[in-house]
Every structure is written in structure tokens, then in C-alpha cells.
Design a protein around this motif. Structure first.
Motif, mmCIF file in Angstrom:
data_model
loop_
_atom_site.group_PDB
_atom_site.id
_atom_site.type_symbol
_atom_site.label_atom_id
_atom_site.label_comp_id
_atom_site.label_asym_id
_atom_site.label_seq_id
_atom_site.Cartn_x
_atom_site.Cartn_y
_atom_site.Cartn_z
ATOM 1 N N GLY A 24 25.766 -19.172 22.985
ATOM 2 C CA GLY A 24 25.187 -18.707 24.240
ATOM 3 C C GLY A 24 25.152 -17.200 24.283
ATOM 4 N N THR A 25 24.425 -16.658 25.229
ATOM 5 C CA THR A 25 24.224 -15.211 25.312
ATOM 6 C C THR A 25 25.531 -14.449 25.498
ATOM 7 O OG1 THR A 25 22.022 -15.573 26.277
ATOM 8 C CG2 THR A 25 23.012 -13.377 26.527
ATOM 9 N N ILE A 26 26.299 -14.809 26.527
ATOM 10 C CA ILE A 26 27.529 -14.079 26.841
ATOM 11 C C ILE A 26 28.574 -14.256 25.738
ATOM 12 C CG2 ILE A 26 29.403 -13.787 28.485
ATOM 13 C CD1 ILE A 26 26.681 -12.879 29.489
ATOM 14 N N SER A 27 28.755 -15.507 25.267
ATOM 15 C CA SER A 27 29.758 -15.745 24.228
ATOM 16 C C SER A 27 29.378 -15.065 22.916
ATOM 17 C CB SER A 27 29.952 -17.243 24.001
ATOM 18 O OG SER A 27 28.760 -17.838 23.535
ATOM 19 N N THR A 28 28.074 -15.007 22.631
ATOM 20 C CA THR A 28 27.611 -14.316 21.421
ATOM 21 C C THR A 28 27.900 -12.824 21.520
ATOM 22 O OG1 THR A 28 25.854 -15.938 21.076
ATOM 23 C CG2 THR A 28 25.618 -13.816 19.956
ATOM 24 N N MET A 29 27.632 -12.269 22.683
ATOM 25 C CA MET A 29 27.895 -10.845 22.896
ATOM 26 C C MET A 29 29.385 -10.541 22.744
ATOM 27 S SD MET A 29 26.410 -8.551 26.058
ATOM 28 C CE MET A 29 24.735 -9.082 25.690
ATOM 29 N N LYS A 30 30.231 -11.412 23.310
ATOM 30 C CA LYS A 30 31.678 -11.227 23.187
ATOM 31 C C LYS A 30 32.117 -11.332 21.730
ATOM 32 C CE LYS A 30 33.021 -12.944 27.769
ATOM 33 N NZ LYS A 30 33.715 -14.040 28.513
ATOM 34 N N ALA A 31 31.549 -12.311 21.002
ATOM 35 C CA ALA A 31 31.924 -12.512 19.597
ATOM 36 C C ALA A 31 31.554 -11.297 18.754
ATOM 37 C CB ALA A 31 31.228 -13.760 19.054
ATOM 38 N N ILE A 32 30.385 -10.724 18.994
ATOM 39 C CA ILE A 32 29.951 -9.548 18.241
ATOM 40 C C ILE A 32 30.886 -8.374 18.503
ATOM 41 C CG2 ILE A 32 28.111 -7.828 17.999
ATOM 42 C CD1 ILE A 32 26.110 -10.088 18.555
ATOM 43 N N ILE A 33 31.259 -8.180 19.769
ATOM 44 C CA ILE A 33 32.157 -7.073 20.120
ATOM 45 C C ILE A 33 33.524 -7.269 19.465
ATOM 46 C CG2 ILE A 33 33.396 -5.966 22.024
ATOM 47 C CD1 ILE A 33 30.981 -6.554 23.803
ATOM 48 N N GLN A 34 34.047 -8.501 19.495
ATOM 49 C CA GLN A 34 35.352 -8.784 18.909
ATOM 50 C C GLN A 34 35.356 -8.605 17.399
ATOM 51 O OE1 GLN A 34 36.162 -12.757 20.249
ATOM 52 N NE2 GLN A 34 36.740 -12.126 22.321
ATOM 53 N N GLN A 35 34.288 -9.048 16.732
ATOM 54 C CA GLN A 35 34.244 -9.046 15.275
ATOM 55 C C GLN A 35 33.705 -7.749 14.686
ATOM 56 O OE1 GLN A 35 31.846 -12.522 14.602
ATOM 57 N NE2 GLN A 35 33.295 -13.865 15.644
ATOM 58 N N GLU A 36 32.820 -7.068 15.412
ATOM 59 C CA GLU A 36 32.139 -5.900 14.842
ATOM 60 C C GLU A 36 32.255 -4.641 15.691
ATOM 61 O OE1 GLU A 36 28.086 -7.144 13.740
ATOM 62 O OE2 GLU A 36 28.801 -9.211 13.955
ATOM 63 N N GLY A 37 32.908 -4.757 16.853
ATOM 64 C CA GLY A 37 33.034 -3.612 17.740
ATOM 65 C C GLY A 37 31.813 -3.457 18.627
#
Length: 322
Positions: free
Chosen positions: A65-78
């Protein structure tokens, strides 16, 4: 752009339109960059979210999903991960915006010179001009679009070290044609998209402008932004499957298995990709990422049209003042 057919053709000089279009593209891109990265990641994800068994062979992340994808990118890649590919994307949007609005203006002026008996209705005229503008701007700036997609598709592993290095590597391993991989899908998508967008925009803008509460409660010609949002939703939904195919084709080649999604299937053309998606994921697979695409496209179009109109107004007022 003005609601009336005749005034539409005469707004600003060619130089003013180029500047206003470039500024509109620059501002729009910066605002929607994170949503663009999320959209690309979701479009390249091929496993089924409803079938956990399909995740077993997946070595990359699974976005849901949009929000979870955004959170995952921030957690994994900053936080910077949300702006991956922003350099080629900014160049793309600036060049594309300038070419798009210039071609649109030139085409509408050309159509306006037709004899009265051969003049097209305003909506059809806007469709033709929008289609011509979108097709030409897309073809000219396509390598930047491809680079934007490949950089946004990179995970923690860097496939390309820089913009210039990416161009050199693609030409060395894929030839010059590699920079235009998926271009037919892009042009095939953008021609009806921009035609629908400008036809809807020119139709809706005067109608929305008559809604007193829009201009009373919202500042600075908000009817431009509101019409841009509505037109974008209509056009984007209509041509979305081709946008998804374009993204899949853009990451083909020798680096296909090195992006954040390791299992992107091999595709050899527009029809092959469409058939493959339909066969493995059904009709819903053609609309993977549509929600975030609309969330991105609507504000992007609103910001683009609002910025374009306001920049053009400032340039024209400055010309009159001088």
C-alpha cells in the motif's frame, strides 16, 4: 489557460510559455517525487498480495500500500530514498513542461488559422493539441524518463553510480536504443492521456470558475488547480495499463534482476507485457499502483496548471510594467 477558444491561443509569448512550462514542471516534480517513487515500486512488484505463497521466492521487499510502502522505503533506505531518481526526473519535468506547453500553444494557434468552416469544436481542438504536445514532449525527453524509473527502482544496491555513468553503461550494454526501451508504450499512453487531459481541463475550468465558493474560499485562481485535478483523474484512469507496461519495459535489459524487485519478468514488447500480466495477474494486475498514481497525478496536475498560470501571469505583468 483561458476558457474561451480564441483567447487560449494568445496567452503569452513563446518565450513566456517556455519559462512558465519549465517552472511548472520543476515545482510539480519536487512536490510529488515521493509518491512517484512509491508508484514505480508498486508497478514493478509482480507477486500477488493476496497470496502469501507467491512471496516465498521473492528476495526483495513486499509492498502492501501507499503509506506502508513509503514507511518501508524510509526504514530501509532513509528519507532520501523517496527522492531517488529526482535529478533525471527534475530535468525531465522541466524539459517536458517547456516542450509540452510550447507545442500545445503552437498547435492551438495553428488550428485557429483554419478556415471557419473547418474549425474544430473547442474540446476536440484541445484534444488534438494536447495529444500532439504530449506525444512530441514524451518522445524528445524519453531517455530522462527511463533513467528516472531505473534510479527509482534501485534499492540499497546501487545499479548506477551517477547520471552520466548510467547513460554510458546503458549505451555500452544495450546500445542507443536502450535509452528508448518502452518508448512506444509511453507515446501510446501519453497521446490519449494528454488529449483527454486538456480536453477535460478546457471543458471543466470555465464550469468550475463559475462555482463562486471555489474562488471565494480558495486563493489565486484555484479553478485552475481544481480543473487540473479532475482532468488528471479522468485521463490517468483511462490509460493507466499502458503506464504500467512502460515501467516494466523500462527496467528490462542486463540490470533487470538487480533492482529492489529481483523477480521482474522478462518482457519483449507492449503486447507481450500486457498478455503476460493478464495471464498471471488478471485485469487487476494492469491497475497495480493506480491508487497512488491518482494520488500523485491529481496534485501534480493541480500544481502544474496553477504554477503555469501564475508564472505566465507574472511574466505578462512584468512585460506590461516594463
Amino acid at each position: 489557460m483561458s476558457a474561451g477558444g480564441e483567447h487560449l491561443k494568445d496567452e503569452g509569448t513563446k518565450q513566456q510559455v517556455v519559462i512558465a512550462g519549465g517552472v511548472a514542471g520543476l515545482v510539480s516534480r519536487f512536490c510529488i517525487a515521493p509518491l512517484d517513487v512509491v508508484k514505480i515500486r508498486l508497478q514493478l512488484q509482480v507477486h500477488s498480495l493476496s497470496d502469501p505463497a507467491s512471496h516465498r521466492e521473492v528476495t526483495g521487499p513486499v509492498y502492501k500500500g501507499t503509506i506502508s510502502t513509503m514507511k518501508a522505503i524510509i526504514q530501509q533506505e532513509g528519507i532520501r530514498g523517496l527522492w531517488k531518481g529526482n535529478v533525471p526526473a527534475e530535468l525531465l519535468y522541466v524539459c517536458y513542461g517547456a516542450l509540452q506547453f510550447t507545442t500545445y500553444r503552437s498547435t492551438t494557434q495553428l488550428l485557429a488559422q483554419l478556415p471557419t468552416q473547418h474549425r474544430l469544436p473547442l474540446q476536440l481542438e484541445s484534444f488534438v493539441a494536447g495529444a500532439a504536445a504530449g506525444g512530441f514532449a514524451t518522445a524528445v525527453t524519453y531517455p530522462l524518463d527511463l533513467l528516472r524509473t531505473r534510479f527509482a527502482a534501485q534499492g540499497t544496491e546501487r545499479v548506477y553510480t551517477s547520471l552520466s555513468a548510467s547513460v554510458q553503461e546503458i549505451i555500452a550494454h544495450e546500445g542507443t536504443a536502450g535509452l528508448f526501451r518502452g518508448c512506444s508504450a509511453a507515446v501510446g499512453q501519453i497521446v490519449p492521456y494528454m488529449g483527454l487531459f486538456f480536453a477535460s481541463y478546457e471543458t471543466l475550468r470555465p464550469q468550475i470558475a463559475h462555482l463562486a465558493f471555489i474562488e471565494h474560499y480558495l486563493p489565486l485562481s484555484s479553478s485552475d488547480a481544481a480543473a487540473g485535478v479532475c482532468a488528471s483523474i479522468i485521463a490517468k484512469t483511462g490509460v493507466f495499463p499502458l503506464d504500467l507496461v512502460r515501467k516494466r519495459l523500462q527496467v528490462q535489459g542486463p540490470t533487470r534482476t538487480r533492482y529492489v524487485h529481483r523477480n521482474i519478468p522478462e518482457s519483449t514488447g507492449v503486447l507481450h507485457t500486457l498478455a503476460s500480466i493478464m495471464r498471471t495477474q488478471g485485469v487487476r494486475g494492469l491497475y497495480r499502483g493506480l491508487t497512488v498514481s491518482l494520488l500523485k497525478a491529481a496534485p501534480a496536475s493541480a500544481v502544474t496548471m496553477w504554477t503555469y498560470e501564475q508564472t505566465l501571469r507574472v511574466l505578462r505583468e512584468a512585460e506590461i510594467a516594463s
